[in-house]
Design an enzyme around this catalytic site. Structure first.
Site, PDB file in Angstrom:
ATOM      1  CG  ASP A   9      -1.863  -1.283   1.206  1.00  0.00           C
ATOM      2  OD1 ASP A   9      -2.370  -1.650   0.185  1.00  0.00           O
ATOM      3  OD2 ASP A   9      -2.203  -1.481   2.398  1.00  0.00           O
ATOM      4  CE1 TYR A  62       3.901  -6.907   4.623  1.00  0.00           C
ATOM      5  CE2 TYR A  62       3.714  -8.998   5.126  1.00  0.00           C
ATOM      6  CZ  TYR A  62       3.717  -8.173   4.105  1.00  0.00           C
ATOM      7  OH  TYR A  62       3.333  -8.509   2.914  1.00  0.00           O
ATOM      8  CE1 TYR A  95      -4.832  -7.324   0.169  1.00  0.00           C
ATOM      9  CE2 TYR A  95      -5.351  -9.540   0.298  1.00  0.00           C
ATOM     10  CZ  TYR A  95      -5.205  -8.411  -0.358  1.00  0.00           C
ATOM     11  OH  TYR A  95      -5.189  -8.368  -1.941  1.00  0.00           O
TER      12      TYR A  95
END
Length: 316
Positions: free
Chosen positions: A46, A74, A177
């Site tokens: 994103d 992440y 996600y």
């Protein structure tokens, strides 16, 4: 930037995508810097997110699929007490709730996400429906029914909470996600949550210290603005080999005649002690020829070949 014709270049660059631009925007900038004819990125980040964005050039794009299937790591910071329309700070706050959970409830809630779980992607995602990404429908106020996905959360660790912020790192499977995970966690905690910081630290076995920033590429460009040949030599050294996305596969070496026959699509008889499956195929000079499939432990069948010019192309 100096004018120069587009080049046939091959390999992989681990870009450190900056905040505030889309993955495609980052790709186009890198493609322009390298004057590359063909390039594509692996795994959309994103605009809010930063970090590892693998960019495959030329023949390396043939093997990018293997990176798409790999695990990712992440670093996440989320704001508690607020649910947003996009599940991150780029959206508008749609609900505010008090933060009432304790440390035990937080640990139990996070543990419920470890393992194989179901996830419904956000409408603000790049998943396509009838040829258009979902976020374009979302911007029009439309809601498209999304299929439930099975994903794997291997670990959530280095968890730290202070007031209305929670920070953690996560190792997960393809298709995860993080924004949706944070929104789901916020609902489980009863207060809502959204992502305010997201950085991809790892894709497959690639390490964070291998990243190349856009600013470093522009710095090399500015230092070699007049001498374009010197510039191309320097930035091409930043590329990993064509077969980097499949480096986890075993490799075999073929003699010159075998290499020639393999590139013609012919089946090769082998004496290698390798079990059936995919292998990286190299010639006597250690040039990557493509992927082959071992069958009956003695036959090498061409599976995905590299164009003959890819290992010998002159860039300048």
């Amino acid at each position: 930037m100096f004018f120069y014709k587009k080049r046939n270049i091959h390999g992989l660059l681990l870009l450190d995508k900056p905040k505030g631009i889309s993955s495609n925007n980052a790709l186009q900038k890198v493609k322009t810097i390298f004057h590359a004819k063909k390039a594509g990125y692996v795994g959309t980040l994103d605009p809010l997110a930063t970090g590892m964005l693998p960019i495959c050039f030329g023949e390396s794009t043939k093997f990018s699929h293997y990176l798409m299937q790999s695990n990712k790591r992440y670093h996440v910071i989320a704001k508690l007490g607020e649910k947003t329309s996009t599940f991150d700070s780029d959206g508008i706050v749609v609900q505010k709730r008090p933060i009432l959970f304790n440390s035990v409830q937080l640990k139990l809630s996070i543990n419920e996400f470890i393992g194989v779980i179901d996830q419904i992607p956000s409408m603000y995602s790049a998943i396509k429906y009838k040829g258009l990404p979902l976020y374009k429908y979302a911007r029009q106020g439309l809601n498209i029914e999304r299929k439930i996905r099975k994903i794997i959360i291997y670990n959530i660790y280095s968890i730290y909470q202070k007031k209305n912020l929670i920070e953690f790192k996560i190792l997960c499977s393809k298709g995860t996600y993080i924004r949706t995970l944070v929104d789901d966690l916020g609902e489980k905690l009863g207060c809502g949550a959204h992502v305010i910081f997201l950085r991809r630290l790892q894709v497959s076995s690639y390490l964070h210290d291998q990243l190349i920033t856009l600013s470093s590429l522009y710095k090399i460009l500015n230092a070699n603005y007049i001498n374009k040949i010197n510039f191309f030599k320097k930035i091409d050294k930043l590329l990993m080999p064509i077969d980097s996305p499949v480096s986890f596969l075993p490799q075999i070496h073929l003699a010159n005649q075998q290499s020639y026959n393999f590139l013609l699509g012919q089946i090769i008889s082998l004496n290698y002690n390798i079990k059936n499956g995919l292998v990286r195929v190299l010639d006597e000079e250690k040039k990557f020829l493509g992927l082959g499939e071992i069958k009956k432990e003695t036959l090498l069948i061409p599976y995905r070949l590299v164009s003959t010019y890819a290992n010998s192309v002159i860039h300048y």
